[in-house]
Scaffold this active site. Structure first.
Site, short mmCIF file in Angstrom:
data_model
loop_
_atom_site.label_atom_id
_atom_site.label_comp_id
_atom_site.label_asym_id
_atom_site.label_seq_id
_atom_site.Cartn_x
_atom_site.Cartn_y
_atom_site.Cartn_z
NE ARG A 112 6.92 0.54 5.17
CZ ARG A 112 5.72 0.00 5.04
NH1 ARG A 112 5.61 -1.28 4.71
NH2 ARG A 112 4.62 0.71 5.23
CE LYS A 170 28.17 -1.72 -5.74
NZ LYS A 170 28.36 -0.51 -6.54
CG HIS A 200 3.21 3.77 8.55
ND1 HIS A 200 3.42 4.61 7.48
CD2 HIS A 200 2.71 2.61 8.03
CE1 HIS A 200 3.06 3.99 6.37
NE2 HIS A 200 2.63 2.79 6.68
NE ARG A 256 -1.59 -2.45 2.63
CZ ARG A 256 -1.71 -3.70 2.15
NH1 ARG A 256 -2.77 -4.03 1.47
NH2 ARG A 256 -0.77 -4.60 2.38
CB THR A 257 3.38 2.56 2.35
OG1 THR A 257 2.60 2.03 3.42
CG2 THR A 257 3.89 3.93 2.73
#
Ligand code: CP
Length: 305
Positions: free
Chosen positions: A103, A82, A131, A53-54
């Site tokens: 996120r 890396k 959130h 969703r986000t």
């Protein structure tokens, strides 16, 4: 409150006026205002953790408004693999875009990102912490149902310990002094300091272990998934997995008008046959991610005043 150029990291950085501004802007967007306001803007979506969703709603919100998207889902094909640090990754990508949406599994990662760049950073979830844009769309969805956020009763059910959406939304509703109740197994109770803070802000609060114990009629029940990925000890997860499952029969006992919300994804805490009930508004809630995220992107890029 000034939004232009500002990072959105925690609901704790918000006051009631800013939340109302975000809700009002999303209402305007949903009615068709501010079309193409991201034309010429590039939004980067850096998802170090899974999302449906986000990530997709930020990306489609941007594209519907004329903007472009760069980014990744999983950092394995970036130079993080890396050994590049988060700070260096952010400083580099800052030169390629107008807004960074991130996120990350580590609490505080979005705050750290915002401290190493002048490009606005949006926290799309940092561990079990925050959130904020989920909270904006949750509030927007609730506000579409009721005219006064202080005159409703909201219950939270499920994983209240690790559920960042619960922590953020409960705090935001406490700014409106909304009465709240919390239903969870003992192991997954709301953090005590947050519960105390919410009470001090003026929300009446009550905790339960079982839905059947509820003494009050709720207007909204906000159901959450037990977050298996946050448990250090899988045996503890097994003790609480599947402890709640909302069925049409249970929804009927909660009252004709109750609305069922869920940030999604769900696992098995809501039976699929609840989806067709008028009470179920969780897919509508998820779709509200578009106008809400369009509004917030417009505000922080300064194309919406
Ligand atoms: N509600 C929410 O954050 O969903 P995703 O994890 O799919 O983005």
């Amino acid at each position: 409150m000034k939004f232009k150029g500002r990072s959105i990291i925690s609901i704790r950085d918000m006051d009631k006026a800013s939340l109302l501004k975000i809700i009002n802007t999303a209402e305007e967007v949903k009615k068709g205002k501010h079309k193409n306001c991201l034309k010429g803007k590039v939004i980067s979506t850096l998802f170090f953790e899974p999302s449906t969703r986000t990530k997709f709603s930020f990306e489609s919100a941007t594209q519907y408004m004329g903007g472009e998207v760069i980014g990744f889902a999983g950092s394995e094909y970036t130079s993080v693999k890396k050994g590049e640090s988060l700070a260096d990754t952010i400083k580099t990508i800052s030169g390629y875009c107008d807004v960074i949406v991130i996120r990350h599994p580590i609490e505080g990662a979005a705050r750290l990102a915002s401290e190493v760049t002048s490009v606005p950073v949006i926290n799309a979830g940092d561990g079990a912490n925050q959130h904020p844009t989920q909270t904006f769309l949750d509030l927007f969805t609730i506000n579409e149902l009721v005219s006064d956020l202080s005159r409703i009763k909201v219950g939270f059910l499920g994983d209240l310990k690790y559920g960042r959406t619960v922590h953020s939304l409960a705090y935001a509703l406490a700014l409106f002094k909304t009465p709240l109740c919390f239903i969870s197994p003992k192991l997954l109770r709301m953090p005590v300091d947050l519960l105390d803070e919410i009470s001090e802000m003026g929300s009446k609060t009550k905790e339960y272990e079982e839905l059947e114990e509820l003494e009050e009629k709720l207007d909204i029940l906000y159901v959450t998934r037990i977050q298996k990925e946050r448990f250090g000890d899988l045996q503890e997860y097994e003790r609480v997995a599947g402890c709640y499952r909302l069925t049409p029969q249970i929804v009927h006992t909660l009252g004709e008008n109750i609305k069922i919300m869920h940030p999604l994804p769900r696992v098995n805490e809501i039976a699929p046959d609840v989806d067709t009930m008028e009470n179920a508004i969780y897919f509508e809630q998820a779709h509200n991610g578009i106008p809400v995220r369009q509004g917030i992107l417009g505000l922080i890029t300064g194309t919406i005043a």
